[in-house]
Design a protein around this motif. Structure first.
Motif, PDB file in Angstrom:
ATOM      1  N   ILE A  53      -1.481 -52.741  66.049  1.00  0.00           N
ATOM      2  CA  ILE A  53      -0.296 -52.641  65.462  1.00  0.00           C
ATOM      3  C   ILE A  53       0.969 -53.084  66.308  1.00  0.00           C
ATOM      4  CG2 ILE A  53       1.447 -51.081  64.432  1.00  0.00           C
ATOM      5  CD1 ILE A  53      -0.909 -49.105  63.826  1.00  0.00           C
ATOM      6  N   ILE A  54       1.588 -54.088  65.865  1.00  0.00           N
ATOM      7  CA  ILE A  54       2.538 -54.624  66.834  1.00  0.00           C
ATOM      8  C   ILE A  54       3.790 -54.138  66.874  1.00  0.00           C
ATOM      9  CG2 ILE A  54       4.070 -56.674  66.904  1.00  0.00           C
ATOM     10  CD1 ILE A  54       1.701 -58.460  65.909  1.00  0.00           C
ATOM     11  N   ASP A  55       4.151 -53.128  65.864  1.00  0.00           N
ATOM     12  CA  ASP A  55       5.472 -52.301  65.818  1.00  0.00           C
ATOM     13  C   ASP A  55       5.571 -51.606  67.285  1.00  0.00           C
ATOM     14  OD1 ASP A  55       6.208 -53.157  62.948  1.00  0.00           O
ATOM     15  OD2 ASP A  55       4.258 -52.569  62.696  1.00  0.00           O
ATOM     16  N   PRO A  56       6.807 -51.491  67.708  1.00  0.00           N
ATOM     17  CA  PRO A  56       7.063 -50.823  69.003  1.00  0.00           C
ATOM     18  C   PRO A  56       6.958 -49.227  68.458  1.00  0.00           C
ATOM     19  CG  PRO A  56       8.903 -51.878  68.568  1.00  0.00           C
ATOM     20  CD  PRO A  56       7.924 -52.471  67.320  1.00  0.00           C
ATOM     21  N   GLU A  57       7.585 -48.818  67.341  1.00  0.00           N
ATOM     22  CA  GLU A  57       7.768 -47.383  67.041  1.00  0.00           C
ATOM     23  C   GLU A  57       7.695 -47.565  65.598  1.00  0.00           C
ATOM     24  OE1 GLU A  57      10.911 -43.877  67.499  1.00  0.00           O
ATOM     25  OE2 GLU A  57      10.960 -45.624  69.042  1.00  0.00           O
ATOM     26  N   PHE A  58       6.584 -46.435  65.067  1.00  0.00           N
ATOM     27  CA  PHE A  58       6.397 -46.428  63.875  1.00  0.00           C
ATOM     28  C   PHE A  58       5.976 -45.092  63.329  1.00  0.00           C
ATOM     29  CE2 PHE A  58       2.965 -48.003  66.073  1.00  0.00           C
ATOM     30  CZ  PHE A  58       1.803 -47.466  65.630  1.00  0.00           C
ATOM     31  N   ILE A  59       6.010 -44.946  61.975  1.00  0.00           N
ATOM     32  CA  ILE A  59       5.580 -43.439  61.370  1.00  0.00           C
ATOM     33  C   ILE A  59       4.360 -43.851  60.540  1.00  0.00           C
ATOM     34  CG2 ILE A  59       6.255 -41.591  59.904  1.00  0.00           C
ATOM     35  CD1 ILE A  59       9.108 -41.702  60.834  1.00  0.00           C
ATOM     36  N   VAL A  60       3.350 -43.254  60.515  1.00  0.00           N
ATOM     37  CA  VAL A  60       2.354 -43.522  59.569  1.00  0.00           C
ATOM     38  C   VAL A  60       1.565 -42.028  59.260  1.00  0.00           C
ATOM     39  CG1 VAL A  60       1.581 -45.743  60.719  1.00  0.00           C
ATOM     40  CG2 VAL A  60       0.621 -43.584  61.651  1.00  0.00           C
ATOM     41  N   LYS A  61       0.827 -42.180  58.079  1.00  0.00           N
ATOM     42  CA  LYS A  61       0.138 -41.029  57.734  1.00  0.00           C
ATOM     43  C   LYS A  61      -1.345 -41.162  58.189  1.00  0.00           C
ATOM     44  CE  LYS A  61      -0.411 -38.014  53.331  1.00  0.00           C
ATOM     45  NZ  LYS A  61      -0.160 -38.155  52.233  1.00  0.00           N
ATOM     46  N   CYS A  62      -2.183 -40.264  58.647  1.00  0.00           N
ATOM     47  CA  CYS A  62      -3.376 -40.434  58.903  1.00  0.00           C
ATOM     48  C   CYS A  62      -4.082 -39.303  57.815  1.00  0.00           C
ATOM     49  CB  CYS A  62      -3.546 -39.396  60.136  1.00  0.00           C
ATOM     50  SG  CYS A  62      -3.056 -40.440  61.484  1.00  0.00           S
ATOM     51  N   PRO A  63      -5.277 -39.731  57.557  1.00  0.00           N
ATOM     52  CA  PRO A  63      -6.313 -38.897  56.768  1.00  0.00           C
ATOM     53  C   PRO A  63      -6.884 -37.839  57.339  1.00  0.00           C
ATOM     54  CG  PRO A  63      -7.486 -40.736  57.612  1.00  0.00           C
ATOM     55  CD  PRO A  63      -6.069 -40.861  57.985  1.00  0.00           C
ATOM     56  N   ALA A  64      -7.669 -36.911  56.663  1.00  0.00           N
ATOM     57  CA  ALA A  64      -8.227 -36.095  57.238  1.00  0.00           C
ATOM     58  C   ALA A  64      -9.630 -36.621  57.995  1.00  0.00           C
ATOM     59  CB  ALA A  64      -8.645 -34.841  56.098  1.00  0.00           C
ATOM     60  N   GLY A  65     -10.059 -35.639  58.723  1.00  0.00           N
ATOM     61  CA  GLY A  65     -11.385 -36.103  59.283  1.00  0.00           C
ATOM     62  C   GLY A  65     -11.731 -36.863  60.777  1.00  0.00           C
ATOM     63  N   CYS A  66     -10.355 -36.988  61.359  1.00  0.00           N
ATOM     64  CA  CYS A  66     -10.065 -38.148  62.491  1.00  0.00           C
ATOM     65  C   CYS A  66     -10.595 -37.293  63.570  1.00  0.00           C
ATOM     66  CB  CYS A  66      -8.784 -38.313  62.683  1.00  0.00           C
ATOM     67  SG  CYS A  66      -8.042 -39.471  60.957  1.00  0.00           S
ATOM     68  N   GLN A  67     -11.183 -36.047  63.601  1.00  0.00           N
ATOM     69  CA  GLN A  67     -11.832 -35.468  64.882  1.00  0.00           C
ATOM     70  C   GLN A  67     -13.144 -35.934  65.254  1.00  0.00           C
ATOM     71  OE1 GLN A  67     -12.879 -31.277  64.299  1.00  0.00           O
ATOM     72  NE2 GLN A  67     -11.002 -30.667  65.610  1.00  0.00           N
ATOM     73  N   ASP A  68     -13.636 -36.877  64.582  1.00  0.00           N
ATOM     74  CA  ASP A  68     -15.013 -37.241  64.653  1.00  0.00           C
ATOM     75  C   ASP A  68     -14.817 -38.147  65.905  1.00  0.00           C
ATOM     76  OD1 ASP A  68     -17.455 -39.128  64.637  1.00  0.00           O
ATOM     77  OD2 ASP A  68     -17.539 -38.054  62.400  1.00  0.00           O
ATOM     78  N   PRO A  69     -16.201 -37.918  66.740  1.00  0.00           N
ATOM     79  CA  PRO A  69     -16.292 -38.434  68.194  1.00  0.00           C
ATOM     80  C   PRO A  69     -16.333 -40.210  68.028  1.00  0.00           C
ATOM     81  CG  PRO A  69     -18.015 -36.793  68.131  1.00  0.00           C
ATOM     82  CD  PRO A  69     -17.033 -36.886  66.532  1.00  0.00           C
ATOM     83  N   LYS A  70     -16.829 -40.524  66.845  1.00  0.00           N
ATOM     84  CA  LYS A  70     -16.839 -42.110  66.968  1.00  0.00           C
ATOM     85  C   LYS A  70     -15.508 -42.810  66.936  1.00  0.00           C
ATOM     86  CE  LYS A  70     -17.026 -42.058  61.650  1.00  0.00           C
ATOM     87  NZ  LYS A  70     -18.045 -42.444  60.765  1.00  0.00           N
ATOM     88  N   TYR A  71     -14.296 -41.857  66.490  1.00  0.00           N
ATOM     89  CA  TYR A  71     -13.070 -42.702  66.759  1.00  0.00           C
ATOM     90  C   TYR A  71     -12.609 -42.195  68.210  1.00  0.00           C
ATOM     91  CZ  TYR A  71     -13.502 -42.158  61.572  1.00  0.00           C
ATOM     92  OH  TYR A  71     -14.039 -42.178  60.420  1.00  0.00           O
ATOM     93  N   HIS A  72     -12.815 -43.249  68.968  1.00  0.00           N
ATOM     94  CA  HIS A  72     -12.514 -43.093  70.642  1.00  0.00           C
ATOM     95  C   HIS A  72     -11.133 -42.892  70.977  1.00  0.00           C
ATOM     96  CE1 HIS A  72     -16.265 -45.892  71.331  1.00  0.00           C
ATOM     97  NE2 HIS A  72     -16.658 -44.641  70.390  1.00  0.00           N
ATOM     98  N   VAL A  73     -10.967 -41.995  71.794  1.00  0.00           N
ATOM     99  CA  VAL A  73      -9.483 -41.913  72.281  1.00  0.00           C
ATOM    100  C   VAL A  73      -9.830 -41.765  73.868  1.00  0.00           C
ATOM    101  CG1 VAL A  73      -7.766 -40.075  72.543  1.00  0.00           C
ATOM    102  CG2 VAL A  73      -9.061 -40.267  70.263  1.00  0.00           C
ATOM    103  N   TYR A  74      -8.823 -42.524  74.408  1.00  0.00           N
ATOM    104  CA  TYR A  74      -8.572 -42.602  76.004  1.00  0.00           C
ATOM    105  C   TYR A  74      -7.471 -42.206  76.444  1.00  0.00           C
ATOM    106  CZ  TYR A  74     -12.718 -45.994  75.164  1.00  0.00           C
ATOM    107  OH  TYR A  74     -13.674 -46.509  74.850  1.00  0.00           O
ATOM    108  N   GLY A  75      -7.310 -40.866  77.257  1.00  0.00           N
ATOM    109  CA  GLY A  75      -6.037 -40.564  77.912  1.00  0.00           C
ATOM    110  C   GLY A  75      -6.037 -39.076  77.394  1.00  0.00           C
ATOM    111  N   THR A  76      -4.579 -38.620  78.092  1.00  0.00           N
ATOM    112  CA  THR A  76      -4.241 -37.419  77.538  1.00  0.00           C
ATOM    113  C   THR A  76      -2.738 -37.244  77.754  1.00  0.00           C
ATOM    114  OG1 THR A  76      -6.090 -36.050  78.579  1.00  0.00           O
ATOM    115  CG2 THR A  76      -4.309 -34.893  78.311  1.00  0.00           C
ATOM    116  N   ASP A  77      -2.096 -37.043  76.629  1.00  0.00           N
ATOM    117  CA  ASP A  77      -0.610 -37.020  76.505  1.00  0.00           C
ATOM    118  C   ASP A  77      -0.076 -38.558  76.302  1.00  0.00           C
ATOM    119  OD1 ASP A  77      -0.522 -34.377  76.583  1.00  0.00           O
ATOM    120  OD2 ASP A  77      -0.136 -34.345  78.786  1.00  0.00           O
ATOM    121  N   VAL A  78      -0.450 -39.276  77.325  1.00  0.00           N
ATOM    122  CA  VAL A  78      -0.376 -40.811  77.171  1.00  0.00           C
ATOM    123  C   VAL A  78      -1.778 -41.396  76.926  1.00  0.00           C
ATOM    124  CG1 VAL A  78       0.402 -42.881  78.358  1.00  0.00           C
ATOM    125  CG2 VAL A  78       1.795 -40.537  78.554  1.00  0.00           C
ATOM    126  N   TYR A  79      -1.695 -42.090  75.804  1.00  0.00           N
ATOM    127  CA  TYR A  79      -3.070 -42.849  75.408  1.00  0.00           C
ATOM    128  C   TYR A  79      -3.189 -44.333  75.581  1.00  0.00           C
ATOM    129  CZ  TYR A  79      -3.444 -38.153  73.349  1.00  0.00           C
ATOM    130  OH  TYR A  79      -3.503 -36.747  73.122  1.00  0.00           O
TER     131      TYR A  79
END
Length: 614
Positions: A53-79
């Motif tokens: 996503i190119i936008d420097p700041e934005f509001i989005v809506k996330c669906p349910a179920g994003c806790q799954d390990p297959k959705y990789h996350v890197y970092g803590t507080d700053v990602y």
């Protein structure tokens, strides 16, 4: 005539002003009637990465179920921007797994991203990345306009891209999608989709920038907060069946993903057992989660019996070696998965593994029915196999279909290095024999002071039949075994036994006492235990100490010599293990013995930590 002209001009000007005022008023009325467009919050999927996503700041809506390990996350507080936006939101605690709105703000790239486990999401560590973001609650700032349609790095939204491919036609000669270049589509947010510059959609091509973004997946160095050497012992017996074997492999893949495998963090190998165990890959074969998951997928079932004990013995002897990638500073962990029950005994094999410093976890699935219990070789095998029966080292599930529920608790436990009580440390891996001078020159009062010194040292160690064990010999001209290593297996029992030692009185034959301790104490020490002799004397020996001391050193007994009052310094140095300055101590008075307790413990631990763990 001139007057008429002026009058006409004034009338025209007056009419013009009236029209102007009327028009302005009309415009104001029209403006009042036109409502401002309502801000539409774009919705994204769990797998959308912030860097797309190119936008420097934005509001989005996330669906349910994003806790799954297959959705990789890197970092803590700053990602890192390679992270899933919604996965990061769950990890940070801004959202729970039911989804919702969030505010995302891009920030500069970081030189390092620390992984952590939080809110059911295992974030991975990363050495560096070109862009970062933070996640906040969706409270818009005053005066800031947020986009109703996001701008993606390929100039098309995932929704528009999916819409394009779903309506594409296929040619008979080339099996690839082709879109009508004359059609302009809109994504659900209302943004018009246009063919990105530099891309030929009809040929299925994407811009070079997009291609490089897709292929530039970071390879993590691993989570340094979970630096363990892990062996998974998986059940490949015939009785497990192909379907359940696949479920077992899926858990392994999920663990590999959640652990954040890497050379600075956890490393993982897999051994399959049936009739006989076999290593599929060791600790140094695959050093990142992606390669490890691919290797797990290729594992095939071997079949045979469920010889778990044989497999544990195999791992103890062969797996945790330097040649196989074992690291001296990392705890050794084995996770054993058992369908039903083992077809051989596991208690003795597990005991030897624990005494080698291996932390054994058992995951048992289903178990024996009432009419099958007669076939179980070793009832209560899981509790007999682990070093603590407090539930920390064992997980049980009633059905294979509930196996996935063990993922998060298992990952959390194997990474909890402070609670891995079976790891070898300087305080839990020795057989310590106290050799105490009970000669007449000591006296009753000073003898009690010596026993208090022995008590203070003993309190520092972890005492059990699989941790540090304590034995004691008292000597004069003669020698007496007060208690051996196998007599007491708890700290309270040992401390009470020390208090009960009675003062003997007599001469001082230190050389004979060392020989007696070697024969009566250390000859019965376990092979994989460190052997420590702590000798306390208040005078010069009546016999020679050189040959007995040399025998102790040759047998691998690390000897500490503590002298009081009239003890001979040169004798202490002969008895002590080299270098003598670290293993011999002298005090003028018995009451000063306690001062050396911290120094002796520190020297024992420094010496231990300088050696390989296994």
């Amino acid at each position: 005539m001139r007057t008429v002209v002026l009058t006409m001009k004034a009338s025209v000007i007056e009419m013009f002003l009236v029209l102007l005022v009327t028009g302005v008023h009309s415009n104001k009325e029209t403006a009042k009637k036109i409502k401002r467009p309502k801000f539409t919050v774009p919705q994204i999927n769990c797998d959308v990465k912030a860097g797309k996503i190119i936008d420097p700041e934005f509001i989005v809506k996330c669906p349910a179920g994003c806790q799954d390990p297959k959705y990789h996350v890197y970092g803590t507080d700053v990602y890192a921007s390679y992270s899933s936006v919604c996965g990061a939101a769950v990890h940070s605690g801004v959202l729970d797994n039911s989804g919702g709105k969030i505010l995302v703000r891009k920030v500069a790239g970081q030189s390092g991203y620390k992984g952590s486990y939080s809110n059911g999401v295992q974030s991975l560590s990363l050495p560096r990345w070109r862009e970062s973001f933070i996640v906040l609650e969706s409270k818009p700032k005053k005066g800031v306009t947020y986009p109703s349609a996001l701008t993606y790095s390929s100039s098309k939204s995932p929704a528009a891209q999916a819409d394009l491919w779903s309506t594409a036609t296929y040619t008979s000669s080339q099996n690839r999608p082709r879109a009508d270049p004359g059609i302009q589509r809109q994504d659900p947010s209302g943004a018009a989709f246009q063919k990105p510059v530099g891309a030929d959609v009809s040929l299925g091509l994407v811009p070079k920038e997009e291609l490089s973004t897709q292929s530039l997946e970071p390879v993590s160095l691993g989570d340094p907060n979970c630096k363990i050497d892990l062996s998974f012992l998986i059940d490949g017996s015939t009785s497990i069946g192909k379907r359940r074997f696949r479920i077992q492999k899926q858990l392994l893949a999920d663990v590999a993903q959640a652990l954040d495998i890497g050379p600075a963090g956890p490393l993982m190998g897999v051994v399959q057992y049936g009739d006989n165990p076999a290593t599929h890959f060791n600790l140094k074969t695959h050093t990142n989660s992606r390669d490890l998951k691919t290797a797990i997928e290729k594992i095939t079932q071997r079949g045979g019996l469920s010889n778990v004990g044989r497999a544990i013995s195999f791992v103890t002897k062969n797996f945790f070696s330097k040649a196989n990638g074992n690291r001296s500073g990392a705890p050794n962990v084995v996770v054993v998965m058992v369908d039903g029950w083992p077809t051989d005994k596991v208690e003795e094999a597990s005991r030897l593994a624990r005494e080698s410093g291996i932390n054994i976890f058992f995951i048992t699935i289903e178990g024996a029915a009432e009419n099958e219990k007669q076939y179980v070789v070793e009832p209560n095998f899981a509790n007999k196999a682990v070093c603590r029966t407090n539930g920390f080292y064992s997980l049980h599930v009633q059905s294979w279909f509930g196996l996935h529920k063990t993922l998060q608790p298992l990952v959390k436990r194997v990474c909890d290095t402070d609670r891995l009580a079976c790891s070898k440390t300087c305080l839990n891996s020795a057989d310590i024999g106290f050799v105490i001078d009970g000669s007449s020159s000591v006296g009753t009062g000073n003898f009690r002071t010596v026993l208090q010194f022995v008590t203070n040292l003993t309190k520092e160690f972890e005492i059990s039949d699989t941790d540090t064990r304590i034995g004691a010999v008292q000597y004069t001209y003669e020698q007496r075994l007060e208690f051996g290593f196998d007599k007491y297996s708890s700290k309270p029992d040992i401390l009470n036994a020390i208090k009960r030692v009675g003062y003997w009185s007599g001469g001082t034959s230190t050389g004979a006492a060392i020989n007696f301790a070697l024969e009566q104490l250390f000859k019965k020490s376990k092979p994989n235990k460190r052997k420590l002799m702590i000798l306390i004397t208040d005078g010069r020996s009546y016999d020679d100490v050189r040959i007995p001391a040399m025998a102790a050193h040759l047998k691998g007994v690390i000897t500490y010599a503590i002298g009081v009052a009239w003890a001979a310094q040169e004798e202490l140095e002969v008895i002590a293990t080299h270098p003598a300055r670290d293993h011999s101590f002298f005090v003028d008075e018995f009451d000063n013995l306690h001062q050396y307790v911290p120094r002796i413990i520190q020297n024992i631990c420094t010496e231990f930590n300088s050696q390989p763990r296994n």
